[in-house]
Design an enzyme around this catalytic site. Structure first.
Site, PDB file in Angstrom:
ATOM      1  N   ALA A 122       0.767  -1.254   0.000  1.00 54.38           N
ATOM      2  CA  ALA A 122       0.000   0.000   0.000  1.00 54.38           C
ATOM      3  C   ALA A 122       0.795   1.300   0.000  1.00 54.38           C
ATOM      4  O   ALA A 122       0.302   2.314  -0.492  1.00 54.38           O
ATOM      5  CB  ALA A 122      -0.946  -0.001   1.194  1.00 54.38           C
ATOM      6  N   PRO A 124       3.242   4.422  -0.820  1.00 57.65           N
ATOM      7  CA  PRO A 124       2.884   5.492   0.123  1.00 57.65           C
ATOM      8  C   PRO A 124       1.391   5.789   0.222  1.00 57.65           C
ATOM      9  O   PRO A 124       0.998   6.692   0.950  1.00 57.65           O
ATOM     10  CB  PRO A 124       3.635   6.706  -0.438  1.00 57.65           C
ATOM     11  CG  PRO A 124       3.697   6.450  -1.914  1.00 57.65           C
ATOM     12  CD  PRO A 124       3.817   4.956  -2.079  1.00 57.65           C
ATOM     13  N   GLY A 126      -1.060   6.147  -2.487  1.00 56.37           N
ATOM     14  CA  GLY A 126      -1.798   6.803  -3.582  1.00 56.37           C
ATOM     15  C   GLY A 126      -3.074   6.052  -3.928  1.00 56.37           C
ATOM     16  O   GLY A 126      -4.159   6.645  -4.032  1.00 56.37           O
ATOM     17  N   GLU A 145       1.686  -3.095   4.427  1.00 57.07           N
ATOM     18  CA  GLU A 145       2.974  -2.605   3.923  1.00 57.07           C
ATOM     19  C   GLU A 145       4.066  -3.246   4.767  1.00 57.07           C
ATOM     20  O   GLU A 145       3.972  -3.271   5.987  1.00 57.07           O
ATOM     21  CB  GLU A 145       3.021  -1.069   4.007  1.00 57.07           C
ATOM     22  CG  GLU A 145       4.367  -0.437   3.747  1.00 57.07           C
ATOM     23  CD  GLU A 145       4.987  -0.777   2.396  1.00 57.07           C
ATOM     24  OE1 GLU A 145       4.296  -0.717   1.363  1.00 57.07           O
ATOM     25  OE2 GLU A 145       6.179  -1.138   2.361  1.00 57.07           O
ATOM     26  N   ASP A 188      -0.890  -4.158  -5.926  1.00 60.30           N
ATOM     27  CA  ASP A 188      -0.049  -3.261  -6.721  1.00 60.30           C
ATOM     28  C   ASP A 188       1.382  -3.655  -6.357  1.00 60.30           C
ATOM     29  O   ASP A 188       2.009  -3.055  -5.487  1.00 60.30           O
ATOM     30  CB  ASP A 188      -0.370  -1.812  -6.326  1.00 60.30           C
ATOM     31  CG  ASP A 188       0.382  -0.807  -7.172  1.00 60.30           C
ATOM     32  OD1 ASP A 188       0.494  -1.030  -8.395  1.00 60.30           O
ATOM     33  OD2 ASP A 188       0.847   0.210  -6.626  1.00 60.30           O
ATOM     34  N   CYS A 242       4.230  -1.392 -12.106  1.00 61.56           N
ATOM     35  CA  CYS A 242       4.714  -0.327 -12.996  1.00 61.56           C
ATOM     36  C   CYS A 242       5.879  -0.870 -13.813  1.00 61.56           C
ATOM     37  O   CYS A 242       6.855  -0.184 -14.067  1.00 61.56           O
ATOM     38  CB  CYS A 242       5.064   0.949 -12.234  1.00 61.56           C
ATOM     39  SG  CYS A 242       6.320   0.756 -10.981  1.00 61.56           S
TER      40      CYS A 242
HETATM   41  N1  SAM Z   1       0.276   0.972  -4.016  1.00 59.67           N
HETATM   42  C1  SAM Z   1       1.238   2.000  -3.665  1.00 59.67           C
HETATM   43  C2  SAM Z   1       0.691   3.360  -4.055  1.00 59.67           C
HETATM   44  O1  SAM Z   1      -0.130   3.437  -4.986  1.00 59.67           O
HETATM   45  O2  SAM Z   1       1.069   4.366  -3.444  1.00 59.67           O
HETATM   46  C3  SAM Z   1       2.589   1.718  -4.292  1.00 59.67           C
HETATM   47  C4  SAM Z   1       3.097   0.364  -3.926  1.00 59.67           C
HETATM   48  S1  SAM Z   1       4.758   0.015  -4.394  1.00 59.67           S
HETATM   49  C5  SAM Z   1       4.580  -0.417  -6.045  1.00 59.67           C
HETATM   50  C6  SAM Z   1       4.998  -1.541  -3.638  1.00 59.67           C
HETATM   51  C7  SAM Z   1       5.037  -1.488  -2.129  1.00 59.67           C
HETATM   52  O3  SAM Z   1       5.008  -2.832  -1.654  1.00 59.67           O
HETATM   53  C8  SAM Z   1       6.296  -0.875  -1.533  1.00 59.67           C
HETATM   54  O4  SAM Z   1       5.954   0.106  -0.616  1.00 59.67           O
HETATM   55  C9  SAM Z   1       6.995  -2.042  -0.831  1.00 59.67           C
HETATM   56  O5  SAM Z   1       7.689  -1.663   0.333  1.00 59.67           O
HETATM   57  C10 SAM Z   1       5.823  -2.938  -0.516  1.00 59.67           C
HETATM   58  N2  SAM Z   1       6.114  -4.382  -0.360  1.00 59.67           N
HETATM   59  C11 SAM Z   1       7.090  -5.112  -0.961  1.00 59.67           C
HETATM   60  N3  SAM Z   1       7.005  -6.395  -0.600  1.00 59.67           N
HETATM   61  C12 SAM Z   1       5.968  -6.494   0.248  1.00 59.67           C
HETATM   62  C13 SAM Z   1       5.397  -7.565   0.997  1.00 59.67           C
HETATM   63  N4  SAM Z   1       5.885  -8.809   0.911  1.00 59.67           N
HETATM   64  N5  SAM Z   1       4.333  -7.309   1.792  1.00 59.67           N
HETATM   65  C14 SAM Z   1       3.822  -6.045   1.890  1.00 59.67           C
HETATM   66  N6  SAM Z   1       4.337  -5.000   1.218  1.00 59.67           N
HETATM   67  C15 SAM Z   1       5.378  -5.215   0.416  1.00 59.67           C
END
Ligand code: SAM
Length: 306
Positions: A122, A124, A126, A145, A188, A242
């Protein structure tokens, strides 16, 4: 003298793109990496209205364009982020700076009031705040997160945007207890970011490596398997990244598809022709090509039939 951009792109990426998309489309993608993307924002309907934001932008001499597929989405024409961040409407959380592509997954998820909704990656926030706005704070959203610093950013944004229906969990979403179940899920997923690369100052992000792609695919696979497990039968989820690489997108999705059990739901997005789309290996999924307005993005809608 003009720079040969194809020389800046790592060899492995150029090869991957050409293998997946062919030479012509790869050239278009690489060109997209060189474009300075326009500033875009989303009106936060939990705190403001499209009309008020239009008035405020005009009052501050900020020129904008509207987007056909969302009345809340604005493309800013004459200033950069800094000028937007100086506005009172930004300070008060009435708008959120968000890329156009990243507004698509929540819209495609089509969250409903009264439902149990999970946002598995989740921060930051958005998309979490966008989901909260789409349901007018009238759903039970769980936002997960893994990263403790990013979780603080998520909480800050939820507070600032007035997203009051969100319960935050700092957790590795691969380990969410199977006891939980949700009506709608957004995954995401963490990814290599191959859709958002920027070719600036003759360099490309040094963190973008083959190893990062491999690490991302592992985690994407585990996260998507977990999502399918905890999605209620008969319900739908969205998988997005992305990245524009097949190994992080179609290949991950294909792995969980099982006829009669887990199936692709065609994405019912009316204004598809407005998007700069790339071909995908699974019909009815979307892959957005990076350009001066959009980041590269992949979106699939998946139904757990039973
Ligand atoms: N959905 C967010 C937004 O729209 O602002 C962006 C998400 S970013 C693509 C992916 C996020 O997943 C990062 O903040 C990362 O730290 C987190 N992440 C990575 N592996 C994860 C896991 N196993 N469980 C939970 N979060 C995870």
């Amino acid at each position: 003298m003009e720079q040969d951009i194809t020389k800046i792109i790592p060899k492995f990426l150029k090869e991957k793109l050409e293998k997946q998309y062919g030479e012509e489309i790869s050239k278009k993608i690489i060109e997209g990496y060189t474009k300075k993307r326009k500033v875009t924002l989303r009106v936060n309907t939990l705190k403001s209205s499209v009309e008020k934001i239009e008035e405020e932008l005009r009052k501050n001499g900020i020129e904008y364009e509207k987007v056909k597929w969302s009345k809340e989405a604005f493309i800013i024409k004459n200033v950069r982020e800094k000028e937007i961040q100086a506005l009172e409407i930004y300070e008060k959380g009435e708008i959120y700076l968000q890329s156009l592509s990243s507004m698509l997954p929540p819209i495609i998820l089509n969250p409903k009031e009264g439902k149990d909704i999970l946002d598995m990656a989740a921060a930051p926030g958005g998309k979490t705040t966008q989901i909260a706005a789409l349901v007018n704070n009238k759903a039970n959203i769980t936002a997960c997160e893994i990263n403790n610093i990013r979780v603080e950013r998520l909480k800050y944004n939820l507070e600032k945007q007035g997203a009051k229906c969100v319960y935050v969990m700092q957790v590795d979403s691969r380990k969410i207890d199977d006891f939980f179940s949700f009506d709608q899920i957004l995954l995401d997923a963490p990814c290599s970011g191959s859709g958002t690369l920027k070719l600036e100052n003759g360099k490309i992000n040094e963190n973008f490596t083959e190893k990062l792609i491999q690490k991302s695919t592992k985690s994407q696979m585990a996260l998507l398997r977990k999502a399918i497990k905890i999605l209620k039968p008969g319900q739908e989820m969205v998988y997005s990244t992305c990245s524009i690489l097949q190994e992080e997108n179609e290949n991950i999705v294909k792995n969980v598809l099982a006829p009669g059990k887990v199936e692709i739901t065609p994405i019912n997005f009316q204004e598809k022709e407005e998007l700069p789309l790339l071909p995908t290996k699974i019909e009815e999924t979307l892959c957005v090509c990076p350009n001066n307005e959009y980041e590269g993005f992949f979106i699939a809608k998946i139904k757990k039939v039973k």
